[in-house]
Write an enzyme that holds these catalytic residues in place. Sequence first.
Site, PDB file in Angstrom:
ATOM      1  N   ARG A  59       0.838  -1.191   0.000  1.00 16.63           N
ATOM      2  CA  ARG A  59       0.000   0.000   0.000  1.00 16.63           C
ATOM      3  C   ARG A  59       0.876   1.245   0.000  1.00 16.63           C
ATOM      4  O   ARG A  59       1.772   1.376   0.832  1.00 16.63           O
ATOM      5  CB  ARG A  59      -0.893   0.025   1.243  1.00 16.63           C
ATOM      6  CG  ARG A  59      -1.875  -1.135   1.323  1.00 16.63           C
ATOM      7  CD  ARG A  59      -2.741  -0.995   2.558  1.00 16.63           C
ATOM      8  NE  ARG A  59      -3.782  -2.020   2.607  1.00 16.63           N
ATOM      9  CZ  ARG A  59      -4.753  -2.038   3.507  1.00 16.63           C
ATOM     10  NH1 ARG A  59      -4.814  -1.096   4.450  1.00 16.63           N
ATOM     11  NH2 ARG A  59      -5.666  -2.993   3.480  1.00 16.63           N
ATOM     12  N   ASP A  61       0.737   5.363   0.511  1.00 13.93           N
ATOM     13  CA  ASP A  61      -0.137   6.313   1.190  1.00 13.93           C
ATOM     14  C   ASP A  61      -0.637   7.384   0.237  1.00 13.93           C
ATOM     15  O   ASP A  61      -0.147   7.517  -0.897  1.00 13.93           O
ATOM     16  CB  ASP A  61       0.622   6.987   2.347  1.00 13.93           C
ATOM     17  CG  ASP A  61       1.049   5.994   3.415  1.00 13.93           C
ATOM     18  OD1 ASP A  61       0.249   5.104   3.735  1.00 13.93           O
ATOM     19  OD2 ASP A  61       2.197   6.106   3.900  1.00 13.93           O
ATOM     20  N   ARG A 206       9.537   7.582   4.946  1.00 16.62           N
ATOM     21  CA  ARG A 206       9.390   9.024   5.131  1.00 16.62           C
ATOM     22  C   ARG A 206       9.995   9.485   6.455  1.00 16.62           C
ATOM     23  O   ARG A 206      10.573  10.580   6.533  1.00 16.62           O
ATOM     24  CB  ARG A 206       7.908   9.402   5.041  1.00 16.62           C
ATOM     25  CG  ARG A 206       7.340   9.249   3.633  1.00 16.62           C
ATOM     26  CD  ARG A 206       5.835   9.268   3.618  1.00 16.62           C
ATOM     27  NE  ARG A 206       5.302  10.497   4.202  1.00 16.62           N
ATOM     28  CZ  ARG A 206       4.016  10.669   4.512  1.00 16.62           C
ATOM     29  NH1 ARG A 206       3.152   9.673   4.324  1.00 16.62           N
ATOM     30  NH2 ARG A 206       3.614  11.806   5.023  1.00 16.62           N
TER      31      ARG A 206
END
Length: 268
Positions: A59, A61, A206
């Site tokens: 997945r 974001d 991140r």
Amino acid sequence: MTDSIRDSRGNRIRLVIAYDGAGFHGFARQDGLRTVQGTLEETLTRMLGTPIEVYGSGRTDKGVHARAQVVHFDVPYGPPAERMVHVLRRRLPADVMPLWADQVDNDFHARFSVVRKTYRYTLYRGAMPNLFLYRFSWHVPGELSLSAMREAAAHLVGRHDFSSFCASSASQEDKVRTIYRIDLAGADDQLAIEVEGNGFLQYMVRIIVGTLVKVGEGREVADRIPAILAAKDRSQAGETAPPHGLCLWNVEYPPEYGGKVVDPRADL
């Protein structure tokens, strides 16, 4: 029904796509929101006239891009894999680009067959934001110590508990992951940070990037990274870098499934 459609009944198709994540609420389907998975499923269902469920390699974001996202789906009929790309290019929106497709056996799973993934995060270091790069990079003006960032990155390579480098709300109980490499490469005013590992937690790349930038700006010291890892405390690491600089760069499968889905020699 044509012979080509009849002959491909029951195929499992692997499809590699690229997408601009700016217009999506992430990869995973969400009711009432535009997502990559939802868009693919809706397009395939209309195209084939039967419900199609898509499974992704992972997945991404909201706002995160992909150069090489991998999905698989089972089709009861439809064009052969080599033609699937051409058909989908005419039907999918402009911000989703099918790259290639092949037929795989039923043991293949886009997510569970993965052995490595590579993410690339792009920083733009010019004094002023760049109109043509802002959707795909984090503007970080000013000086960065690349040597300090590389020193900090070296501490993150290996098998660690990355609790300090993931979202506090991450649902996975096991937060141990292996990072194989973190490379920093610059050209002109751009700096690319590539992170390759066997799997990633929510916001992990991140937060790694945000922490490396903090080190590069002199607001953190590289040799404190081991203590941050040991703390298993999200508050000890740096900020979460914004999503638009992040791109799923490559996905690797076992040799029987062809290894990396994008030729590493094509990397910029």
